[in-house]
Design a protein around this motif. Structure first.
Motif, PDB file in Angstrom:
ATOM      1  N   GLU A   1     -83.169  76.878  79.742  1.00 21.33           N
ATOM      2  CA  GLU A   1     -81.763  77.257  79.771  1.00 21.33           C
ATOM      3  C   GLU A   1     -80.988  76.715  78.572  1.00 21.33           C
ATOM      4  O   GLU A   1     -80.135  77.420  78.011  1.00 21.33           O
ATOM      5  CB  GLU A   1     -81.105  76.841  81.092  1.00 21.33           C
ATOM      6  N   LEU A   2     -81.292  75.490  78.134  1.00 24.74           N
ATOM      7  CA  LEU A   2     -80.599  74.948  76.963  1.00 24.74           C
ATOM      8  C   LEU A   2     -81.111  75.571  75.671  1.00 24.74           C
ATOM      9  O   LEU A   2     -80.340  75.805  74.734  1.00 24.74           O
ATOM     10  CB  LEU A   2     -80.730  73.426  76.930  1.00 24.74           C
ATOM     11  N   ARG A   3     -82.391  75.851  75.604  1.00 25.62           N
ATOM     12  CA  ARG A   3     -82.932  76.553  74.428  1.00 25.62           C
ATOM     13  C   ARG A   3     -82.277  77.925  74.297  1.00 25.62           C
ATOM     14  O   ARG A   3     -81.910  78.358  73.202  1.00 25.62           O
ATOM     15  CB  ARG A   3     -84.445  76.679  74.549  1.00 25.62           C
ATOM     16  N   LEU A   4     -82.116  78.610  75.424  1.00 22.89           N
ATOM     17  CA  LEU A   4     -81.475  79.919  75.415  1.00 22.89           C
ATOM     18  C   LEU A   4     -80.019  79.812  74.996  1.00 22.89           C
ATOM     19  O   LEU A   4     -79.522  80.619  74.192  1.00 22.89           O
ATOM     20  CB  LEU A   4     -81.587  80.547  76.804  1.00 22.89           C
ATOM     21  N   ALA A   5     -79.303  78.810  75.526  1.00 22.33           N
ATOM     22  CA  ALA A   5     -77.890  78.643  75.184  1.00 22.33           C
ATOM     23  C   ALA A   5     -77.705  78.383  73.699  1.00 22.33           C
ATOM     24  O   ALA A   5     -76.742  78.865  73.088  1.00 22.33           O
ATOM     25  CB  ALA A   5     -77.284  77.507  76.002  1.00 22.33           C
ATOM     26  N   GLY A   6     -78.620  77.611  73.099  1.00 18.58           N
ATOM     27  CA  GLY A   6     -78.495  77.286  71.682  1.00 18.58           C
ATOM     28  C   GLY A   6     -78.726  78.463  70.765  1.00 18.58           C
ATOM     29  O   GLY A   6     -78.054  78.617  69.743  1.00 18.58           O
ATOM     30  N   GLY A   7     -79.711  79.287  71.097  1.00 16.18           N
ATOM     31  CA  GLY A   7     -79.964  80.469  70.291  1.00 16.18           C
ATOM     32  C   GLY A   7     -80.675  80.224  68.980  1.00 16.18           C
ATOM     33  O   GLY A   7     -80.773  81.129  68.148  1.00 16.18           O
ATOM     34  N   TYR A   8     -81.201  78.995  68.756  1.00 17.13           N
ATOM     35  CA  TYR A   8     -81.918  78.735  67.518  1.00 17.13           C
ATOM     36  C   TYR A   8     -83.356  78.286  67.756  1.00 17.13           C
ATOM     37  O   TYR A   8     -84.185  78.349  66.857  1.00 17.13           O
ATOM     38  CB  TYR A   8     -81.184  77.728  66.622  1.00 17.13           C
ATOM     39  N   LEU A   9     -83.694  77.817  68.959  1.00 16.53           N
ATOM     40  CA  LEU A   9     -85.083  77.516  69.293  1.00 16.53           C
ATOM     41  C   LEU A   9     -85.755  78.707  69.967  1.00 16.53           C
ATOM     42  O   LEU A   9     -86.980  78.782  70.030  1.00 16.53           O
ATOM     43  CB  LEU A   9     -85.146  76.288  70.202  1.00 16.53           C
TER      44      LEU A   9
ATOM     45  N   THR B   1     -65.699  75.044  79.598  1.00 18.60           N
ATOM     46  CA  THR B   1     -66.448  74.051  80.366  1.00 18.60           C
ATOM     47  C   THR B   1     -67.059  74.725  81.578  1.00 18.60           C
ATOM     48  O   THR B   1     -66.511  75.685  82.122  1.00 18.60           O
ATOM     49  CB  THR B   1     -65.554  72.861  80.771  1.00 18.60           C
ATOM     50  N   THR B   2     -68.237  74.205  82.004  1.00 14.19           N
ATOM     51  CA  THR B   2     -68.968  74.826  83.098  1.00 14.19           C
ATOM     52  C   THR B   2     -69.811  73.801  83.822  1.00 14.19           C
ATOM     53  O   THR B   2     -69.937  72.651  83.380  1.00 14.19           O
ATOM     54  CB  THR B   2     -69.862  75.973  82.561  1.00 14.19           C
TER      55      THR B   2
ATOM     56  N   SER C   1     -83.972  59.098  84.602  1.00  8.35           N
ATOM     57  CA  SER C   1     -82.806  59.240  83.729  1.00  8.35           C
ATOM     58  C   SER C   1     -82.969  60.481  82.852  1.00  8.35           C
ATOM     59  O   SER C   1     -84.082  60.864  82.496  1.00  8.35           O
ATOM     60  CB  SER C   1     -82.658  58.004  82.840  1.00  8.35           C
ATOM     61  N   ALA C   2     -81.842  61.105  82.498  1.00 13.61           N
ATOM     62  CA  ALA C   2     -81.917  62.344  81.729  1.00 13.61           C
ATOM     63  C   ALA C   2     -80.584  62.597  81.030  1.00 13.61           C
ATOM     64  O   ALA C   2     -79.534  62.084  81.432  1.00 13.61           O
ATOM     65  CB  ALA C   2     -82.250  63.524  82.642  1.00 13.61           C
ATOM     66  N   ARG C   3     -80.620  63.407  79.994  1.00 12.03           N
ATOM     67  CA  ARG C   3     -79.410  63.887  79.318  1.00 12.03           C
ATOM     68  C   ARG C   3     -79.163  65.307  79.786  1.00 12.03           C
ATOM     69  O   ARG C   3     -79.814  66.248  79.335  1.00 12.03           O
ATOM     70  CB  ARG C   3     -79.583  63.828  77.794  1.00 12.03           C
ATOM     71  N   ILE C   4     -78.215  65.471  80.719  1.00 11.55           N
ATOM     72  CA  ILE C   4     -77.973  66.778  81.323  1.00 11.55           C
ATOM     73  C   ILE C   4     -76.552  67.283  81.084  1.00 11.55           C
ATOM     74  O   ILE C   4     -76.234  68.416  81.450  1.00 11.55           O
ATOM     75  CB  ILE C   4     -78.278  66.760  82.834  1.00 11.55           C
TER      76      ILE C   4
ATOM     77  N   PHE D   1     -74.932  70.845  82.662  1.00 10.38           N
ATOM     78  CA  PHE D   1     -75.884  71.944  82.769  1.00 10.38           C
ATOM     79  C   PHE D   1     -76.982  71.640  83.783  1.00 10.38           C
ATOM     80  O   PHE D   1     -77.789  72.516  84.089  1.00 10.38           O
ATOM     81  CB  PHE D   1     -76.510  72.225  81.406  1.00 10.38           C
ATOM     82  N   ASN D   2     -77.043  70.403  84.259  1.00  5.94           N
ATOM     83  CA  ASN D   2     -78.122  69.994  85.162  1.00  5.94           C
ATOM     84  C   ASN D   2     -79.492  70.343  84.583  1.00  5.94           C
ATOM     85  O   ASN D   2     -80.421  70.689  85.315  1.00  5.94           O
ATOM     86  CB  ASN D   2     -77.938  70.640  86.547  1.00  5.94           C
ATOM     87  N   ALA D   3     -79.606  70.215  83.271  1.00  6.64           N
ATOM     88  CA  ALA D   3     -80.842  70.570  82.570  1.00  6.64           C
ATOM     89  C   ALA D   3     -80.912  69.785  81.268  1.00  6.64           C
ATOM     90  O   ALA D   3     -79.882  69.547  80.622  1.00  6.64           O
ATOM     91  CB  ALA D   3     -80.890  72.070  82.280  1.00  6.64           C
TER      92      ALA D   3
END
Length: 291
Positions: free
Chosen positions: A196-204, A146-147, A244-247, A188-190
């Motif tokens: 940053e989320l695209r990078l974390a996923g590694g598939y996009l 967790t982070t 509103s956002a999904r972060i 992730f505040n993102a």
């Protein structure tokens, strides 16, 4: 502390939740937080913005009441958070002793735990860290991290560098076939479409570790559900004047062909007040994994 025996076919339930530190009426809120966790009964939950002082640690307080094992990781730089409480009129003598950090609660014993400090940047070093544990889950160990990444909407570049350090930490030591696929949770505040989320996923986009893919569990939700974890319906969010956002996210490693560790179900909880009290300014994400 006794370890529960899961029913045959029962999912492995993981969860992430930002607890909004010591803001607002934190005494009433922690009772609401406890009520939500008691109802959802996660096997493992990653918590962010957990507070601790010389006499009490919120994660330990929750763990004792829920019968869960606890891991705790204080921030090395809590000054920014202390200043925010002082601005709200809190007693400086109390604020100076408060810690801020991440925690994991687990119904199953923890075989190992490790902390990684993440790169700083932006206006000041916010002391961001990642906490990784190895959960002695009933069928095989679960690597769970967790982070909580930098919070300013303008600091995507900082979060990208944090993700570059985070993903190798998450997957390090994972033994495919012996462990469940790794799970990464946190605030992730993102949003999911961010760099940053695209990078974390590694598939996009190519990820920090070649060959490693972490799937956004919310992709298994109803396609018309935006999954807002930061929702203007919550009055603590509305007053910030942001959309509103999904972060808050739960990312899971690719499962083997047999399906162990794949996403069975995903949903939001803590989306309404509990007894008239909003438990946090964030909703929580609950994910059921195939055992």
């Amino acid at each position: 502390m006794s370890t529960p025996t899961p029913a045959p076919g029962a999912p492995l339930r993981v969860m992430t939740w930002n607890l909004w530190w010591r803001f607002g009426d934190w005494r009433a809120r922690r009772e609401a937080i406890l009520a939500v966790l008691a109802q959802e009964r996660p096997d493992v939950v990653g918590l962010q913005e957990v507070w601790a002082d010389e006499g009490e640690n919120l994660a330990q307080w929750l763990g004792e009441r829920l019968g869960m094992h606890v891991a705790w990781s204080p921030s090395p730089a809590p000054q920014r958070w202390r200043r925010r409480l002082a601005w709200n009129g809190e007693d400086p003598a109390v604020v100076d002793g408060l810690q801020f950090g991440n925690a994991v609660l687990s119904r199953h014993p923890l075989l190992d735990q490790e902390v990684r400090e993440l790169p700083g940047g932006g206006d000041e070093d916010e002391g961001r860290t990642a906490l990784k544990v190895l959960v002695d889950a009933p069928r095989r160990p679960l690597p769970f991290t967790t982070t909580h990444l930098n919070s300013s909407p303008a600091e995507s570049a900082v979060r990208v560098e944090q993700v570059r350090a985070l993903v190798p930490f998450v997957v390090g030591g994972h033994r495919r076939g012996e462990h469940y696929p790794p799970v990464l949770t946190g605030d992730f505040n993102a949003v999911a479409e961010s760099d940053e989320l695209r990078l974390a996923g590694g598939y996009l986009t190519p990820g920090p570790v070649p060959g490693v893919v972490l799937v956004d569990s919310w992709r298994f939700a109803a396609p018309d559900d935006p999954g807002f974890t930061w929702d203007r319906r919550n009055p603590f969010v509305a007053r910030v004047h942001q959309p509103s956002a999904r972060i808050d996210h739960v990312l899971v490693g690719l499962p083997p062909f047999t399906g162990e560790g794949s996403v069975r179900d995903v949903r939001l909880v803590a989306t309404e007040p509990v007894g008239g009290v909003w438990a946090s300014d964030h909703a929580a994400v609950v994910v059921d994994l195939e055992p």
